[in-house]
Design an enzyme around this catalytic site. Sequence first.
Site, PDB file in Angstrom:
ATOM      1  N   ALA A  16       0.826  -1.209   0.000  1.00 48.95           N
ATOM      2  CA  ALA A  16       0.000   0.000   0.000  1.00 48.95           C
ATOM      3  C   ALA A  16       0.860   1.258   0.000  1.00 48.95           C
ATOM      4  CB  ALA A  16      -0.916  -0.009   1.223  1.00 48.95           C
ATOM      5  N   LYS A  36      10.085  -7.921  -3.969  1.00 51.91           N
ATOM      6  CA  LYS A  36      10.790  -9.206  -3.900  1.00 51.91           C
ATOM      7  C   LYS A  36      10.068 -10.278  -4.685  1.00 51.91           C
ATOM      8  CE  LYS A  36      11.151  -9.534   0.794  1.00 51.91           C
ATOM      9  NZ  LYS A  36      11.737  -9.887   2.100  1.00 51.91           N
ATOM     10  N   GLN A  48      -7.353  -6.977   6.659  1.00 55.19           N
ATOM     11  CA  GLN A  48      -8.761  -7.388   6.721  1.00 55.19           C
ATOM     12  C   GLN A  48      -9.657  -6.246   7.180  1.00 55.19           C
ATOM     13  OE1 GLN A  48      -9.106 -10.924   9.146  1.00 55.19           O
ATOM     14  NE2 GLN A  48      -8.023 -12.187   7.677  1.00 55.19           N
ATOM     15  N   GLU A 119     -13.151  -1.184  15.916  1.00 55.89           N
ATOM     16  CA  GLU A 119     -12.106  -2.111  16.368  1.00 55.89           C
ATOM     17  C   GLU A 119     -11.566  -1.618  17.693  1.00 55.89           C
ATOM     18  OE1 GLU A 119      -9.896  -4.019  12.658  1.00 55.89           O
ATOM     19  OE2 GLU A 119      -9.950  -1.870  12.482  1.00 55.89           O
ATOM     20  N   HIS A 235      -1.000  -9.736  17.409  1.00 60.82           N
ATOM     21  CA  HIS A 235      -2.453  -9.674  17.203  1.00 60.82           C
ATOM     22  C   HIS A 235      -3.079 -10.763  18.064  1.00 60.82           C
ATOM     23  CE1 HIS A 235      -6.373  -9.579  15.349  1.00 60.82           C
ATOM     24  NE2 HIS A 235      -6.010  -8.533  14.632  1.00 60.82           N
ATOM     25  N   ARG A 281      -5.039  -3.764  21.632  1.00 60.20           N
ATOM     26  CA  ARG A 281      -4.489  -5.096  21.359  1.00 60.20           C
ATOM     27  C   ARG A 281      -3.479  -5.606  22.368  1.00 60.20           C
ATOM     28  NH1 ARG A 281      -3.610  -4.744  14.975  1.00 60.20           N
ATOM     29  NH2 ARG A 281      -5.839  -4.650  14.632  1.00 60.20           N
ATOM     30  N   HIS A 342       2.440  -9.506  14.701  1.00 58.33           N
ATOM     31  CA  HIS A 342       1.577  -8.920  13.673  1.00 58.33           C
ATOM     32  C   HIS A 342       2.134  -7.638  13.074  1.00 58.33           C
ATOM     33  CE1 HIS A 342      -2.167  -7.961  11.662  1.00 58.33           C
ATOM     34  NE2 HIS A 342      -2.300  -6.829  12.336  1.00 58.33           N
ATOM     35  N   ARG A 377       0.153   0.222  18.382  1.00 53.39           N
ATOM     36  CA  ARG A 377      -0.642   0.776  17.276  1.00 53.39           C
ATOM     37  C   ARG A 377      -2.118   0.463  17.439  1.00 53.39           C
ATOM     38  NH1 ARG A 377      -2.726  -1.335  12.378  1.00 53.39           N
ATOM     39  NH2 ARG A 377      -1.733  -3.344  12.758  1.00 53.39           N
TER      40      ARG A 377
HETATM   41  P1  FAD Z   1       3.851  -4.342   2.751  1.00 52.00           P
HETATM   42  O1  FAD Z   1       2.449  -4.339   2.311  1.00 52.00           O
HETATM   43  O2  FAD Z   1       4.276  -5.456   3.631  1.00 52.00           O
HETATM   44  O3  FAD Z   1       4.736  -4.365   1.430  1.00 52.00           O
HETATM   45  C1  FAD Z   1       6.126  -4.522   1.485  1.00 52.00           C
HETATM   46  C2  FAD Z   1       6.668  -4.562   0.084  1.00 52.00           C
HETATM   47  O4  FAD Z   1       8.081  -4.445   0.144  1.00 52.00           O
HETATM   48  C3  FAD Z   1       6.389  -5.833  -0.691  1.00 52.00           C
HETATM   49  O5  FAD Z   1       6.100  -5.508  -2.030  1.00 52.00           O
HETATM   50  C4  FAD Z   1       7.714  -6.588  -0.647  1.00 52.00           C
HETATM   51  O6  FAD Z   1       7.928  -7.457  -1.744  1.00 52.00           O
HETATM   52  C5  FAD Z   1       8.675  -5.428  -0.682  1.00 52.00           C
HETATM   53  N1  FAD Z   1      10.001  -5.717  -0.157  1.00 52.00           N
HETATM   54  C6  FAD Z   1      10.351  -6.010   1.118  1.00 52.00           C
HETATM   55  N2  FAD Z   1      11.682  -6.195   1.203  1.00 52.00           N
HETATM   56  C7  FAD Z   1      12.170  -6.013  -0.039  1.00 52.00           C
HETATM   57  C8  FAD Z   1      13.464  -6.081  -0.608  1.00 52.00           C
HETATM   58  N3  FAD Z   1      14.547  -6.400   0.096  1.00 52.00           N
HETATM   59  N4  FAD Z   1      13.590  -5.845  -1.941  1.00 52.00           N
HETATM   60  C9  FAD Z   1      12.516  -5.553  -2.710  1.00 52.00           C
HETATM   61  N5  FAD Z   1      11.279  -5.467  -2.225  1.00 52.00           N
HETATM   62  C10 FAD Z   1      11.108  -5.700  -0.905  1.00 52.00           C
HETATM   63  N6  FAD Z   1      -3.502  -2.568   8.971  1.00 52.00           N
HETATM   64  C11 FAD Z   1      -4.582  -1.770   8.928  1.00 52.00           C
HETATM   65  O7  FAD Z   1      -4.469  -0.551   9.041  1.00 52.00           O
HETATM   66  N7  FAD Z   1      -5.817  -2.320   8.758  1.00 52.00           N
HETATM   67  C12 FAD Z   1      -6.020  -3.656   8.626  1.00 52.00           C
HETATM   68  O8  FAD Z   1      -7.144  -4.096   8.456  1.00 52.00           O
HETATM   69  C13 FAD Z   1      -4.897  -4.503   8.696  1.00 52.00           C
HETATM   70  N8  FAD Z   1      -5.035  -5.851   8.631  1.00 52.00           N
HETATM   71  C14 FAD Z   1      -3.920  -6.636   8.577  1.00 52.00           C
HETATM   72  C15 FAD Z   1      -4.067  -8.021   8.398  1.00 52.00           C
HETATM   73  C16 FAD Z   1      -2.946  -8.810   8.260  1.00 52.00           C
HETATM   74  C17 FAD Z   1      -3.105 -10.294   8.067  1.00 52.00           C
HETATM   75  C18 FAD Z   1      -1.656  -8.234   8.321  1.00 52.00           C
HETATM   76  C19 FAD Z   1      -0.432  -9.081   8.177  1.00 52.00           C
HETATM   77  C20 FAD Z   1      -1.506  -6.869   8.547  1.00 52.00           C
HETATM   78  C21 FAD Z   1      -2.635  -6.068   8.670  1.00 52.00           C
HETATM   79  N9  FAD Z   1      -2.518  -4.696   8.870  1.00 52.00           N
HETATM   80  C22 FAD Z   1      -3.631  -3.906   8.839  1.00 52.00           C
HETATM   81  C23 FAD Z   1      -1.218  -4.052   8.837  1.00 52.00           C
HETATM   82  C24 FAD Z   1      -1.000  -3.480   7.428  1.00 52.00           C
HETATM   83  O9  FAD Z   1      -1.567  -4.351   6.487  1.00 52.00           O
HETATM   84  C25 FAD Z   1       0.459  -3.311   7.111  1.00 52.00           C
HETATM   85  O10 FAD Z   1       1.102  -2.607   8.139  1.00 52.00           O
HETATM   86  C26 FAD Z   1       0.616  -2.526   5.818  1.00 52.00           C
HETATM   87  O11 FAD Z   1      -0.097  -3.162   4.788  1.00 52.00           O
HETATM   88  C27 FAD Z   1       2.073  -2.407   5.449  1.00 52.00           C
HETATM   89  O12 FAD Z   1       2.142  -1.887   4.153  1.00 52.00           O
HETATM   90  P2  FAD Z   1       3.549  -1.572   3.518  1.00 52.00           P
HETATM   91  O13 FAD Z   1       3.259  -1.062   2.148  1.00 52.00           O
HETATM   92  O14 FAD Z   1       4.325  -0.739   4.446  1.00 52.00           O
HETATM   93  O15 FAD Z   1       4.279  -2.998   3.453  1.00 52.00           O
HETATM   94  C1  SIN Z   2      -7.573  -6.748  11.837  1.00 45.88           C
HETATM   95  O1  SIN Z   2      -8.368  -6.741  10.910  1.00 45.88           O
HETATM   96  O2  SIN Z   2      -7.800  -7.207  12.958  1.00 45.88           O
HETATM   97  C2  SIN Z   2      -6.236  -6.145  11.604  1.00 45.88           C
HETATM   98  C3  SIN Z   2      -6.371  -4.706  11.700  1.00 45.88           C
HETATM   99  C4  SIN Z   2      -5.039  -4.053  11.891  1.00 45.88           C
HETATM  100  O3  SIN Z   2      -4.018  -4.715  12.025  1.00 45.88           O
HETATM  101  O4  SIN Z   2      -5.045  -2.828  11.942  1.00 45.88           O
END
Ligand code: FAD
Ligand code: SIN
Length: 538
Positions: A16, A36, A48, A119, A235, A281, A342, A377
């Site tokens: 994102a 990656k 979610q 939540e 979580h 949490r 988490h 968080r």
């Molecule tokens: P990520 O989405 O993890 O993306 C990381 C990217 O970096 C990937 O493309 C990966 O390939 C790339 N990358 C990593 N290392 C390298 C490297 N060495 N070289 C090249 N590329 C690399 N948060 C909320 O606010 N609401 C929710 O409902 C929620 N639900 C969640 C449910 C789950 C199951 C999980 C695991 C997390 C949830 N979270 C939620 C937390 C949230 O989803 C994450 O904190 C957020 O999506 C992180 O986004 P990001 O773009 O920082 O990293």
């Molecule tokens: C969840 O849907 O419980 C995850 C939400 C979050 O990590 O913010």
Amino acid sequence: MTHQFKFDVIIIGSGAAGLSAALHLPGSLKIAVLAKTPGEQHSSYWAQGGISAVLEPDDSVDQHAQDTIEAGAGLCDEAVVRFCATAGRENIEWLAQLGMPFSRDRQEISDSGFHLTREGGHSRRRVVHAADATGKALQQTLQAHVLERDNIRIFNQHVAIDLIHRRKKCVGLYALNRHDQHVDLFRAHKIVLATGGAAKVYLYTSNPDGSTGDGIAMAWRAGCRVANMEFIQFHPTCLYHPDAKSFLITEAIRGEGGRLLLPDGHRFMKDFDSRAELAPRDIVARAIDHEMKRLGIDCVFLDISHKSRAFIKSHFPTIYQRCRDFDIDITRQPIPVVPAAHYTCGGVMVDINGHTNLENLYAVGEVAYSGLHGANRMASNSLLECLVFSQAAARKIAEEIDTSRKLPVLERWDESQVTDSDEDIVVAHNWDELRRFMWDYVGIVRTNKRLERALHRTELLKSEINEYYGNYKVSADLLELRNLVVVAELIIRSALARKESRGLHFTLDYPETRDAFRVPTILDPDQHQKSPAKLATI
Ligand code: FAD
Ligand code: SIN
């Protein structure tokens, strides 16, 4: 064959944070997005519950800020919290314009037209979502727009190895191309780390395999400060099933009335906090851990079966189906759940524009420590942070970038001194060992003795891994392990420095919260470790 590339901006990460940064940057810039792996291997896809934002007249930026600060147990940076809470609405509207299929409020109660869920820690319904698969909808929306942009090139088989810096400026990076196993050289005016968190450092995690803290480790090696690494969020509710690989059961289930039960049916959260299942949490995860240890049980249960079948299937279709795959019918029976690692609340220290202390290097999303989350968080504030800080970083980059500037000539990756590995078992073994001792010694409840044991082991592993790295050609597994051990050490050193319990950091040796520690733990690669008691809030 190794390749050399030059871009105006390189974004490492296609979750994102990375994709929204790419979309917010001007179309005139030549941008590369590195990942990656293609597809689903990032946390964003699996989100979610949703995204928190102030959208209704009965809510306010003040209220969102207050809830965030309360969940953050005294360590949030108030200016950053207000910045994010204020920018929430604009970012949700931006996503809606891009076509994000948010769940709509069919009963027409909400002013915004969105269905808002609730939540832990939130005093209001303020979480917009796409049923229980918000991340999938978000990623598909962002990806569709990125693919339409001619100025953005995606490399989705490139593992960034290390940042290259010259005279305290970030100028490029090396990345392993997984297709041909060669290491390519990338040069750029600006580099954005959007590499996500590090929860894979623990044996049990809700995160996909790629959450290995690469960005944090790379930034640390390049001289960036990191902060608050002791605050790892567990979580409370991941599906407990031998084949489920820690599938998350969203907190929104508790937001919609789900109850946490012991095997005898006792609703135990009321014994720990007046907010019961909707306490933040850290409190819920610790209560579950306490009850599991006290009773010697393998899991507790989350029950939503008192709601109608139609309600459950329309609000939680993904979870309903996933549980069905394991013969659990959540409309009729409680779900066995356990806590799992988490979210990484700490990370690379950035300012309000996502800029690190290394010139030209930005960090956005879970890789960063912005000051938003403090010691814990609040749910759904992470995706909000990804959106808000990506937008801020993109604005700053657009303002500052000078593409007419000449980039320095950089050396290609040198493989002349290394050979093919003949002992991959070392990498596999060390991966397992590291994740297990982090789970056992640096988990939900800590002690000095356990932390010191863990530190000792990271030191041994680090020297073994560095020796291996120096002698053999790199592989994706080796690179991730090399990063995981750095992150493990940062977590342990930060936890040892915090001689109190606060938010997600709980230690039996200092069970009280202490005013002297109401400051972030900052680790500086140049100056060694600073004591949190002596630091001013950034
Ligand atoms: P990520 O989405 O993890 O993306 C990381 C990217 O970096 C990937 O493309 C990966 O390939 C790339 N990358 C990593 N290392 C390298 C490297 N060495 N070289 C090249 N590329 C690399 N948060 C909320 O606010 N609401 C929710 O409902 C929620 N639900 C969640 C449910 C789950 C199951 C999980 C695991 C997390 C949830 N979270 C939620 C937390 C949230 O989803 C994450 O904190 C957020 O999506 C992180 O986004 P990001 O773009 O920082 O990293
Ligand atoms: C969840 O849907 O419980 C995850 C939400 C979050 O990590 O913010």
